[in-house]
Design an enzyme around this catalytic site. Sequence first.
Site, PDB file in Angstrom:
ATOM      1  N   MET A  32      24.564  74.582  13.983  1.00  0.00           N
ATOM      2  CA  MET A  32      24.401  75.666  14.954  1.00  0.00           C
ATOM      3  C   MET A  32      24.733  75.131  16.348  1.00  0.00           C
ATOM      4  SD  MET A  32      21.419  78.125  13.566  1.00  0.00           S
ATOM      5  CE  MET A  32      20.025  77.206  14.157  1.00  0.00           C
ATOM      6  N   HIS A  39      23.699  65.081  13.978  1.00  0.00           N
ATOM      7  CA  HIS A  39      24.909  65.795  13.537  1.00  0.00           C
ATOM      8  C   HIS A  39      26.101  64.833  13.436  1.00  0.00           C
ATOM      9  CE1 HIS A  39      22.864  69.361  15.584  1.00  0.00           C
ATOM     10  NE2 HIS A  39      23.028  69.771  14.350  1.00  0.00           N
ATOM     11  N   GLY A 149      21.678  67.651   6.876  1.00  0.00           N
ATOM     12  CA  GLY A 149      20.672  66.660   7.269  1.00  0.00           C
ATOM     13  C   GLY A 149      19.409  66.795   6.430  1.00  0.00           C
TER      14      GLY A 149
HETATM   15  O1  PAF Z   1      20.652  73.488   9.760  1.00  0.00           O
HETATM   16  C1  PAF Z   1      21.269  74.290  10.488  1.00  0.00           C
HETATM   17  O2  PAF Z   1      21.721  73.962  11.581  1.00  0.00           O
HETATM   18  C2  PAF Z   1      21.459  75.735  10.003  1.00  0.00           C
HETATM   19  O3  PAF Z   1      20.340  76.185   9.324  1.00  0.00           O
HETATM   20  C3  PAF Z   1      22.736  75.915   9.173  1.00  0.00           C
HETATM   21  C4  PAF Z   1      22.689  75.127   7.887  1.00  0.00           C
HETATM   22  C5  PAF Z   1      23.945  75.490   9.982  1.00  0.00           C
HETATM   23  C6  PAF Z   1      22.903  77.388   8.802  1.00  0.00           C
HETATM   24  O4  PAF Z   1      22.994  78.192   9.926  1.00  0.00           O
END
Ligand code: PAF
Length: 288
Positions: A32, A39, A149
């Site tokens: 997101m 990330h 993650g």
């Molecule tokens: O973990 C996240 O950032 C969100 O839940 C995801 C998997 C991108 C789905 O919107």
Amino acid sequence: MEMKIIKSPAEMQHQAIAWKREGLKIALVPTMGCLHAGHLSLMRKAVQNADKVIVSLFVNPMQFGPNEDFAAYPRQFQIDCDLAEKEGVHLIFCPDAKEMYPEGFQTTVSVKTLTQGMCGADRPGHFDGVATVVSKLLHLTIPDIAVFGEKDFQQLAVIRQMVRDLHFPVTIIGSPIVREADGLAMSSRNKYLAGEMRTQALCLYRSIQAAQQIVARAGHDVAAGTIIEATKKTVAEAGGKLEYAVVVDEHSLQAETFVGSSSVLAIAVKIGGVVRLIDNAKLFIVKK
Ligand code: PAF
């Protein structure tokens, strides 16, 4: 080669199909945005294991409740693109909500049992939003692997189940939690932690350390209740509000009475009454 940026779902799918026709292995890292070192570790894993890496940046409205932080969720598009490009990502997929959920959209993917407790109990509808958007992302990017993650422990279990149940031709890879030097698990929501709240937030990692120490000292026969009581104490002392602390089996997410070899302590704590953080860890430390 320059990193591509695609907004249109149709164009994204078109590109993925073209790569598949060339026989290329695709990895998806769904996010997101507001990227942090956690990330980046997922992206590194993806780059090592695929020919083409797609990172989705999409703050998914469907997974936020009416009183949650959708509007305030931190967004930093250009910074995210620069960070992803440095990791060797080939494509950023950043659709508009209107294109992902056009007028008349009416399909929900729902995983029944695994979503009942923990974050599912505190955030009704959250995992339907996650399962639905991840299904869409998998259809649009057609990855061979998708990297998530392990901090979002229940989310990972839900996604694995959904992929099995719906026969998505993708391998789901879990990647270990990345922590700050003092143990705080990396999260985009850490941006909300001002002043004293940052110190209070350490109660999550302290609870995990305390639990692991209890288990390491005692061996197998530790009651889950002992771990939960210790967690309640650690969180209360720090001034946090415990939303849940559970000792569950890492696959079924069923509550355990005693700590075993696949037990995980999962916790959610509200810091300063507003910032909801989660963390988890396996409790049975294998002696080397
Ligand atoms: O973990 C996240 O950032 C969100 O839940 C995801 C998997 C991108 C789905 O919107």
